[in-house]
Design an enzyme around this catalytic site. Structure first.
Site, mmCIF file in Angstrom:
data_model
loop_
_atom_site.group_PDB
_atom_site.id
_atom_site.type_symbol
_atom_site.label_atom_id
_atom_site.label_comp_id
_atom_site.label_asym_id
_atom_site.label_seq_id
_atom_site.Cartn_x
_atom_site.Cartn_y
_atom_site.Cartn_z
ATOM 1 N N ARG A 103 0.837 -1.206 0.000
ATOM 2 C CA ARG A 103 0.000 0.000 0.000
ATOM 3 C C ARG A 103 0.867 1.249 0.000
ATOM 4 O O ARG A 103 1.868 1.319 0.721
ATOM 5 C CB ARG A 103 -0.884 0.037 1.252
ATOM 6 C CG ARG A 103 -1.850 -1.082 1.362
ATOM 7 C CD ARG A 103 -2.997 -0.794 2.302
ATOM 8 N NE ARG A 103 -2.670 -0.093 3.532
ATOM 9 C CZ ARG A 103 -3.592 0.338 4.392
ATOM 10 N NH1 ARG A 103 -4.877 0.157 4.137
ATOM 11 N NH2 ARG A 103 -3.249 0.947 5.505
ATOM 12 N N THR A 107 -1.878 7.189 -0.040
ATOM 13 C CA THR A 107 -3.200 6.916 -0.629
ATOM 14 C C THR A 107 -3.822 5.616 -0.124
ATOM 15 O O THR A 107 -5.023 5.414 -0.294
ATOM 16 C CB THR A 107 -3.077 6.800 -2.161
ATOM 17 O OG1 THR A 107 -2.241 5.659 -2.452
ATOM 18 C CG2 THR A 107 -2.470 8.049 -2.774
ATOM 19 N N ASP A 199 0.785 -1.769 12.038
ATOM 20 C CA ASP A 199 1.250 -2.344 10.761
ATOM 21 C C ASP A 199 1.769 -3.757 11.011
ATOM 22 O O ASP A 199 2.828 -3.957 11.622
ATOM 23 C CB ASP A 199 2.360 -1.462 10.172
ATOM 24 C CG ASP A 199 2.698 -1.900 8.752
ATOM 25 O OD1 ASP A 199 3.042 -3.093 8.559
ATOM 26 O OD2 ASP A 199 2.600 -1.078 7.837
ATOM 27 N N ASP A 202 5.327 -4.676 9.541
ATOM 28 C CA ASP A 202 6.435 -4.028 10.252
ATOM 29 C C ASP A 202 6.669 -4.690 11.607
ATOM 30 O O ASP A 202 7.819 -4.895 12.027
ATOM 31 C CB ASP A 202 6.140 -2.539 10.459
ATOM 32 C CG ASP A 202 6.325 -1.737 9.181
ATOM 33 O OD1 ASP A 202 6.778 -2.318 8.168
ATOM 34 O OD2 ASP A 202 6.019 -0.533 9.195
HETATM 35 C C1 PRP Z 1 -0.927 -4.707 4.554
HETATM 36 C C2 PRP Z 1 -1.574 -6.044 4.841
HETATM 37 C C3 PRP Z 1 -2.482 -6.231 3.672
HETATM 38 C C4 PRP Z 1 -2.882 -4.819 3.315
HETATM 39 C C5 PRP Z 1 -4.286 -4.574 3.751
HETATM 40 O O1 PRP Z 1 0.109 -4.850 3.657
HETATM 41 O O2 PRP Z 1 -0.652 -7.068 5.009
HETATM 42 O O3 PRP Z 1 -1.871 -6.869 2.583
HETATM 43 O O4 PRP Z 1 -2.006 -3.947 4.025
HETATM 44 O O5 PRP Z 1 -4.712 -3.316 3.384
HETATM 45 P P1 PRP Z 1 -5.869 -3.078 2.327
HETATM 46 O O6 PRP Z 1 -6.980 -4.009 2.681
HETATM 47 O O7 PRP Z 1 -6.241 -1.631 2.569
HETATM 48 O O8 PRP Z 1 -5.334 -3.284 0.955
HETATM 49 P P2 PRP Z 1 1.123 -3.645 3.304
HETATM 50 O O9 PRP Z 1 0.665 -2.937 2.071
HETATM 51 O O10 PRP Z 1 1.333 -2.787 4.511
HETATM 52 O O11 PRP Z 1 2.414 -4.416 2.892
HETATM 53 P P3 PRP Z 1 3.322 -5.428 3.746
HETATM 54 O O12 PRP Z 1 2.576 -6.717 3.813
HETATM 55 O O13 PRP Z 1 4.543 -5.506 2.906
HETATM 56 O O14 PRP Z 1 3.580 -4.836 5.093
HETATM 57 N N1 URA Z 2 -2.242 -3.049 7.032
HETATM 58 C C1 URA Z 2 -1.822 -3.243 8.296
HETATM 59 O O1 URA Z 2 -0.773 -3.881 8.514
HETATM 60 N N2 URA Z 2 -2.542 -2.718 9.292
HETATM 61 C C2 URA Z 2 -3.685 -2.024 9.095
HETATM 62 O O2 URA Z 2 -4.316 -1.570 10.076
HETATM 63 C C3 URA Z 2 -4.097 -1.817 7.771
HETATM 64 C C4 URA Z 2 -3.372 -2.349 6.756
#
Ligand code: PRP
Ligand code: URA
Length: 207
Positions: A103, A107, A199, A202
């Site tokens: 993400r 945005t 997150d 993270d």
């Molecule tokens: C996080 C999570 C999902 C997504 C959910 O990933 O693991 O994949 O956000 O958000 P959404 O429903 O609004 O799309 P992130 O983009 O933070 O990447 P990561 O897994 O690399 O931390």
């Molecule tokens: N991705 C995350 O890891 N946490 C949230 O709350 C939303 C998206």
């Protein structure tokens, strides 16, 4: 909300509290994420069709069973990897496909940076692993990619879901079943789940 399986279990309540607590360190975060993932996969596979398989115990002939369908795991990189580690031993023969989505911090729209699926998903039941269902954007992109590969059945296993994300998935993919350990209140203005756990990626990977 349709097609949502809220998995209620005292062990989930206990472990989810560790994930939510901002003071939980990486060791306990990983450990409790694994516990929840294992319970979730048990639920998501509860009704998998089985074939009868006659066998002999040391004492007598009896009927056994074997899983009938071809399954594929698809963890959504990166956070979905956290769920793959603990569940792969339940179905050790299942191939694994990957999709990488991240993400945008401003945005909250996900962009795809990687995709590698098994050659054919025809006749396959795909279990998508992603701990967080927030806006639903990442899972909509994932399911769209899987449908382009003709996956037969798709279900999603997550840990925390927001009503906004569930609604979007229901609208776009009314046949997709969603398994979650919690349905939280809402998204904040940065599209993070509230109360949520922050997150996930993270915290799990220590970045
Ligand atoms: C996080 C999570 C999902 C997504 C959910 O990933 O693991 O994949 O956000 O958000 P959404 O429903 O609004 O799309 P992130 O983009 O933070 O990447 P990561 O897994 O690399 O931390
Ligand atoms: N991705 C995350 O890891 N946490 C949230 O709350 C939303 C998206």
């Amino acid at each position: 909300m349709k097609n949502v399986h809220l998995v209620e279990h005292s062990l989930i309540k206990h472990s989810l509290t560790y994930l939510r607590d901002k003071n939980t360190g990486i060791v306990n975060f990983r450990q409790h994420a694994a516990i929840i993932s294992q319970i979730m996969i048990m639920e998501a596979t509860r009704d998998l069709p089985v074939n009868e398989k006659p066998i002999e115990t040391p004492l007598t002939a009896t009927m056994g069973y074997s899983i009938q369908e071809s399954l594929v795991f698809v963890p959504v990189l990166r956070a979905g990897i956290s769920m793959l580690f603990p569940v792969k031993d339940f179905l050790p023969w299942a191939p694994v496909g990957f999709i990488g989505l991240e993400r945008d911090e401003l945005t909250a729209v996900a962009h795809e940076y990687y995709q590698k699926f098994p050659q054919s998903l025809k006749e396959k039941r795909v279990i998508v692993l992603d701990p967080m269902l927030a806006t639903g954007g990442s899972l909509v992109d994932t399911i769209s990619a899987l449908e382009n590969k003709f996956a037969k059945t798709i279900c999603v296993v997550c840990i925390v879901a927001a009503p906004e994300g569930i609604k979007l998935l229901n609208q776009k993919y009314p046949d997709v079943q969603i398994y979650t350990a919690a349905i939280d209140s809402h998204l904040n203005d940065r599209k993070y789940i509230v109360p949520g756990l922050g997150d996930f990626g993270d915290r799990y990977f220590g970045t």
